[in-house]
Design an enzyme around this catalytic site. Structure first.
Site, short mmCIF file in Angstrom:
data_model
loop_
_atom_site.label_atom_id
_atom_site.label_comp_id
_atom_site.label_asym_id
_atom_site.label_seq_id
_atom_site.Cartn_x
_atom_site.Cartn_y
_atom_site.Cartn_z
N HIS A 270 0.85 -1.20 0.00
CA HIS A 270 0.00 0.00 0.00
C HIS A 270 0.88 1.25 0.00
O HIS A 270 0.72 2.15 -0.83
CB HIS A 270 -0.92 -0.05 1.23
N GLU A 271 1.86 1.29 0.93
CA GLU A 271 2.73 2.46 1.02
C GLU A 271 3.63 2.59 -0.20
O GLU A 271 3.88 3.69 -0.69
CB GLU A 271 3.58 2.40 2.30
N HIS B 17 1.91 4.40 -2.96
CA HIS B 17 1.98 5.86 -2.80
C HIS B 17 3.36 6.39 -3.24
O HIS B 17 3.46 7.36 -3.99
CB HIS B 17 1.82 6.26 -1.33
ZN LIG Z 1 -2.40 5.21 2.14
#
Ligand SMILES: [Zn+2]
Length: 381
Positions: A66-67, A70
């Site tokens: 998830h990170e 980003h």
């Molecule tokens: Zn996030």
């Protein structure tokens, strides 16, 4: 949030753990063990423990993905990413610059929940494919599926600085073309969402939910802090745009002789003036810098027998800035290295000192007269 345990690099981004991450890892292992024990007591203690640990590790990897999503999008738009830290409440990507446009902010924020949702759906599809909730592996994969979907939904809550709040900010920014207003609105919504979390948490705690209620309240409290801080940081960045070190530094720095003994230095220089930073000179050349911090490192009984030179930070070991360094970079340097002051050097000559106190004073004055809310002094004192 800084990493305390380094796990190496992925795509050139440092990956690290904050100690608090172990709390959540233990919590997951315990609650999963308990859950498996009650649903499948026949599996045996060894299998259940191994399964719980493996699930926690895979959960950790899905948070990381998830990170990374980003961060990779940020990097592809030229925004430097320093590190990804995993902590008790999830992960943070330290992206060192704000997105330059609403579009970049939108994609950067959306891609995280999107990744979690994809992982979640993939896991659920796999667990359906492998049959009903009977084997240990299927149970693990289906748990990961639900938790990743939950992660996607939680992050889409429009409470800035959650991803949903960032998406909201990007949309307002895009509609109004006013970044400040978008930040202010998104941060307000973030604070309201945080207060709702705290309220629900407290109600559930008194309703008998115990630790679970406190946990929700704690997440709310954390979101409240984060919403305030992110807003403040963005306002600050705006307030010091175009300001350089020369605009803020002091040039009348007190000097002290390198050969003075520390006892005299304290009695005659520090105590009467209350100054916190002195330039150490010897025959007109700058030798270093000394602050109360260095004095306190030396035992009091030794003060009469050692000189300022013995305790100072020598000039070659000092981090310095130039008068034309942007104030934002200087502040960044101070906070990264935990410094209270930076010597300002130009062509080998000490031009002045930039201290945190001066920066705060400068910002306070700016905010009193500027559009930025005067929350700076209250929060930082
Ligand atoms: Zn996030």
């Amino acid at each position: 949030m800084r990493s305390q345990i380094s796990l190496g690099r992925v795509f050139g981004i440092r990956i690290g753990l904050h100690y608090s991450w172990f709390i959540i890892a233990l919590l997951i292992v315990f609650s999963l063990s308990a859950q498996f024990h009650s649903s499948h007591p026949s599996w045996g203690d060894g299998v259940i423990l191994a399964l719980a640990v493996a699930t926690a590790i895979l959960f950790f990897i899905s948070l990381l993905l998830h990170e990374l999503a980003h961060s990779v999008v940020a990097k592809s738009w030229g925004l430097p990413v320093r590190e990804i830290t995993l902590f008790a409440l999830g992960g943070v990507s330290q992206i060192e610059k704000e997105a330059g446009s609403a579009k970049v902010e939108f994609w950067m924020a959306s891609v995280g929940p999107l990744t979690s949702a994809c992982i979640g759906l993939l896991c659920l599809a796999l667990s359906r494919l492998w049959g009903v909730d009977s084997s240990p592996v299927t149970s693990m994969v289906s748990w990961l599926g639900y938790i990743n979907l939950a992660l996607a939904v939680f992050n889409l809550i429009p409470g800035y600085p959650l991803d949903g709040g960032r998406i909201l900010r990007a949309l307002i920014w895009w509609k109004t073309a006013d970044m400040d207003r978008a930040t202010r609105l998104a941060s307000r919504v973030g604070q309201v969402v945080a207060l709702i979390f705290i309220g629900i948490g407290i109600l559930r705690f008194f309703g008998g939910a115990g630790i679970g209620g406190l946990w929700i309240a704690f997440i709310g409290w954390f979101l409240l802090q984060a919403a305030r801080e992110s807003y403040l940081r963005i306002s600050l960045q705006h307030a010091i745009d175009g300001v350089s070190v020369a605009d803020v530094m002091t040039t009348d720095c007190p000097t002290v002789s390198a050969n003075l003994n520390v006892q005299h230095f304290v009695e005659e220089n520090i105590l009467p003036t209350g100054r916190r930073c002195f330039i150490v000179v010897d025959h007109g050349t700058v030798e270093g810098l000394v602050t109360p911090h260095e004095v306190k490192q030396a035992e009091r009984v030794r003060w009469p027998s050692i000189t300022v030179r013995d305790i100072m930070r020598p000039v070659e070991r000092l981090r310095t800035v130039t008068p034309i360094t942007p104030l934002a970079s200087a502040l960044e340097m101070m906070s990264r290295n935990d410094l209270n002051q930076l010597p300002v050097v130009s062509n080998g000559r000490m031009e002045g000192i930039l201290s945190r106190a001066q920066v705060l004073g400068f910002l306070q004055t700016r905010t009193e007269f500027g559009g930025v809310e005067a929350t700076v002094s209250r929060t930082h004192r």
